[in-house]
Design a protein around this motif. Structure first.
Motif, PDB file in Angstrom:
ATOM      1  N   ALA B  37       0.838  -1.203   0.000  1.00  0.00           N
ATOM      2  CA  ALA B  37       0.000   0.000   0.000  1.00  0.00           C
ATOM      3  C   ALA B  37       0.871   1.251   0.000  1.00  0.00           C
ATOM      4  O   ALA B  37       0.635   2.193  -0.767  1.00  0.00           O
ATOM      5  CB  ALA B  37      -0.932  -0.004   1.208  1.00  0.00           C
ATOM      6  N   PHE B  41       0.705   4.050  -2.761  1.00  0.00           N
ATOM      7  CA  PHE B  41       0.349   5.414  -2.339  1.00  0.00           C
ATOM      8  C   PHE B  41       1.418   6.423  -2.776  1.00  0.00           C
ATOM      9  O   PHE B  41       1.120   7.537  -3.186  1.00  0.00           O
ATOM     10  CB  PHE B  41       0.209   5.506  -0.809  1.00  0.00           C
ATOM     11  N   GLY B  45      -0.944   8.290  -4.808  1.00  0.00           N
ATOM     12  CA  GLY B  45      -1.866   8.864  -3.830  1.00  0.00           C
ATOM     13  C   GLY B  45      -2.932   7.867  -3.449  1.00  0.00           C
ATOM     14  O   GLY B  45      -2.763   6.657  -3.646  1.00  0.00           O
ATOM     15  N   LEU B  46      -4.043   8.373  -2.933  1.00  0.00           N
ATOM     16  CA  LEU B  46      -5.097   7.483  -2.435  1.00  0.00           C
ATOM     17  C   LEU B  46      -6.312   7.443  -3.352  1.00  0.00           C
ATOM     18  O   LEU B  46      -6.876   6.386  -3.621  1.00  0.00           O
ATOM     19  CB  LEU B  46      -5.532   7.939  -1.032  1.00  0.00           C
ATOM     20  N   VAL B  49      -6.435   5.009  -6.342  1.00  0.00           N
ATOM     21  CA  VAL B  49      -5.917   3.662  -6.108  1.00  0.00           C
ATOM     22  C   VAL B  49      -7.050   2.707  -5.724  1.00  0.00           C
ATOM     23  O   VAL B  49      -8.021   3.117  -5.111  1.00  0.00           O
ATOM     24  CB  VAL B  49      -4.842   3.735  -4.991  1.00  0.00           C
ATOM     25  N   LYS B  72      -9.460   0.892   1.286  1.00  0.00           N
ATOM     26  CA  LYS B  72      -8.138   1.539   1.219  1.00  0.00           C
ATOM     27  C   LYS B  72      -7.978   2.604   2.303  1.00  0.00           C
ATOM     28  O   LYS B  72      -6.892   2.808   2.837  1.00  0.00           O
ATOM     29  CB  LYS B  72      -7.879   2.115  -0.173  1.00  0.00           C
ATOM     30  N   ALA B  73      -9.088   3.276   2.651  1.00  0.00           N
ATOM     31  CA  ALA B  73      -9.015   4.278   3.718  1.00  0.00           C
ATOM     32  C   ALA B  73      -8.660   3.620   5.050  1.00  0.00           C
ATOM     33  O   ALA B  73      -7.966   4.204   5.887  1.00  0.00           O
ATOM     34  CB  ALA B  73     -10.335   5.031   3.837  1.00  0.00           C
ATOM     35  N   PHE B  76      -5.002   3.234   5.150  1.00  0.00           N
ATOM     36  CA  PHE B  76      -4.350   4.515   5.463  1.00  0.00           C
ATOM     37  C   PHE B  76      -4.560   4.874   6.936  1.00  0.00           C
ATOM     38  O   PHE B  76      -3.657   5.396   7.589  1.00  0.00           O
ATOM     39  CB  PHE B  76      -4.871   5.630   4.551  1.00  0.00           C
ATOM     40  N   VAL B 123      -0.570  11.219   0.823  1.00  0.00           N
ATOM     41  CA  VAL B 123      -1.990  10.869   0.950  1.00  0.00           C
ATOM     42  C   VAL B 123      -2.677  11.783   1.963  1.00  0.00           C
ATOM     43  O   VAL B 123      -3.816  12.214   1.768  1.00  0.00           O
ATOM     44  CB  VAL B 123      -2.148   9.391   1.369  1.00  0.00           C
ATOM     45  N   TRP B 124      -1.975  12.095   3.020  1.00  0.00           N
ATOM     46  CA  TRP B 124      -2.563  12.922   4.083  1.00  0.00           C
ATOM     47  C   TRP B 124      -2.936  14.307   3.547  1.00  0.00           C
ATOM     48  O   TRP B 124      -4.048  14.792   3.731  1.00  0.00           O
ATOM     49  CB  TRP B 124      -1.555  13.031   5.235  1.00  0.00           C
ATOM     50  N   SER B 127      -5.786  14.301   1.286  1.00  0.00           N
ATOM     51  CA  SER B 127      -7.062  14.005   1.936  1.00  0.00           C
ATOM     52  C   SER B 127      -7.605  15.160   2.781  1.00  0.00           C
ATOM     53  O   SER B 127      -8.567  14.973   3.511  1.00  0.00           O
ATOM     54  CB  SER B 127      -6.910  12.771   2.835  1.00  0.00           C
TER      55      SER B 127
END
Lengths: 192, 218
Positions: B37, B41, B45-46, B49, B72-73, B76, B123-124, B127
């Protein structure tokens, strides 16, 4: 907001804002409320009081409308930085213009990592603006170092106005924010 | 970012019903998923994906991936819970004997943390909008740093080292941003590649020290 959304070269009706400008203003308002992903073409058209067909008559779609908004932001901010006569005045301008375009900046933050062409445009604008700010940092500091400082100041204010646009921060007067940041550049936080 | 670190948000990863690895082998499988993952990522990114893609990268079926994570979340969320722990343990700025911030090593550590976790930071930041559980944690970490700076500057105020004309609330806010955003630009967006860490560190240290006044006018 009306005045900042009248780009040069835009054909204007007699005393009326053109349809295109109304759509851009609606895009700005919708992005401010919902971010890039959350703003649908239908929402932007509704905000403008028009049909989606009318929007597509002027823009290829949401991305094209956003691109033009960001272009206007870039034009306005470089003009404002050019006109300002000191670093501190430039910082005030940065905050004021960014607040006017907070919807575009919220949308920009949302796609910065996923649209390389937008990231490139934003990076270019940062470089241009860093150059304009560095020009006001005279003295023994080399232009290269001054540019680095300018980029970091731009980054700080970008994030500051982004957090405001998300509703995470109460707005402070731009002159106060600029004075605090300028004070850090000149004097730091400690007495000598 | 100083000792006043707070962690108030109720955010943590717990395996959903029946998803906790039961055996050592299960743990190894979960680690393989996490590793895959992170690598996916980092590249993409998220948002775009899929679980299937993560499974493929790990050499596992997506069914196996779903055995350990809801979506997927959820993956993360697990990784961010770990990162937040690391952040609260490692990003502190100590004060020197004069009650002044010791900035330089903190900048290095901050850059290092971003480099070690570039996929997660990517990713953070991606998001943050629209507001959700991950942006809540981001804001909480930011506020923790800010409170730390306020405490440090006020302490310096009592002992007379902090500039008396300082707008402490505002300067603390800007101080946090001075760490966060240029690091994001540099490590996640890949801007300013020609700049070296020590140069960034020097500017940060100056702005949170005695300024660049001797070298700048205007």
């Amino acid at each position: 907001m009306e005045t900042s959304l009248s780009p040069s070269g835009e054909p204007k009706g007699k005393g009326m804002r053109s349809t295109r400008q109304v759509l851009l203003a609606a895009g700005l308002a919708t992005f401010a409320r919902a971010g890039y992903e959350g703003a649908r073409v239908a929402d932007i058209s509704a905000e403008a009081g028009m049909t989606t067909g009318a929007l597509y008559g002027h823009f290829d779609g949401k991305e094209a409308l956003f691109t033009e908004l960001f272009q206007q932001y870039g034009d306005d901010i470089t003009r404002a930085l050019n006109d300002a006569d000191s670093l501190q005045a430039q910082l005030v301008q940065w905050i004021d213009v960014s607040r006017t375009y907070s919807g575009a900046l919220r949308a920009s933050a949302g796609i910065l990592q996923r649209r390389p062409e937008h990231a490139a445009a934003r990076h270019r604008l940062r470089e241009t603006c860093a150059g304009l700010m560095a020009w006001h940092m005279r003295g023994p500091l080399t232009q290269r170092d001054a540019r680095l400082v300018a980029r970091m100041l731009i980054d700080v204010l970008d994030q500051y106005t982004f957090m405001e646009s998300m509703g995470w921060k109460e707005q402070r007067r731009s002159v106060d924010v600029a004075a605090a940041l300028h004070g850090m550049v000149l004097k730091g936080v400690y007495v000598p | 970012m100083t000792d006043a670190q707070s962690s108030s948000t109720d955010f943590s990863w717990t395996p959903s019903e029946g998803r906790a690895p039961a055996s050592r082998r299960g743990h190894r499988t979960r680690d393989r998923i996490l590793e895959a993952a992170v690598s996916v990522f980092e590249e993409r990114g998220l948002v775009e994906v899929t679980m299937q893609e993560i499974g493929q990268r790990a050499g596992l079926s997506s069914g196996t991936v779903y055995k350990y994570f809801r979506d997927k979340a959820d993956i993360f969320r697990f990784l961010l819970t770990q990162l937040r722990q690391t952040i609260s343990e490692e990003t502190t700025i100590p004060l020197d004997d004069d009650d002044k911030l010791i900035v330089r090593p903190a900048v290095s550590r901050f850059l290092e943390l971003y480099r070690d976790n570039v996929a997660l930071y990517r990713v953070w930041w991606e998001s943050l909008d629209p507001q959700n559980e991950f942006s809540d944690v981001w804001v909480e970490v930011h506020e923790g740093y800010r409170k730390g700076f306020i405490a440090a500057l006020k302490r310096g105020g009592r002992t007379g080292v902090t500039r008396p004309d300082l707008d402490v609330e505002l300067v603390a806010e800007l101080a946090v941003l001075l760490f966060e955003r240029p690091t994001y630009s540099r490590i996640v967006l890949g801007w300013d590649a020609e700049i070296e860490d020590h140069q960034v560190s020097a500017v940060t240290t100056a702005l949170l020290g005695s300024g660049l006044g001797a070298t700048v006018t205007g």
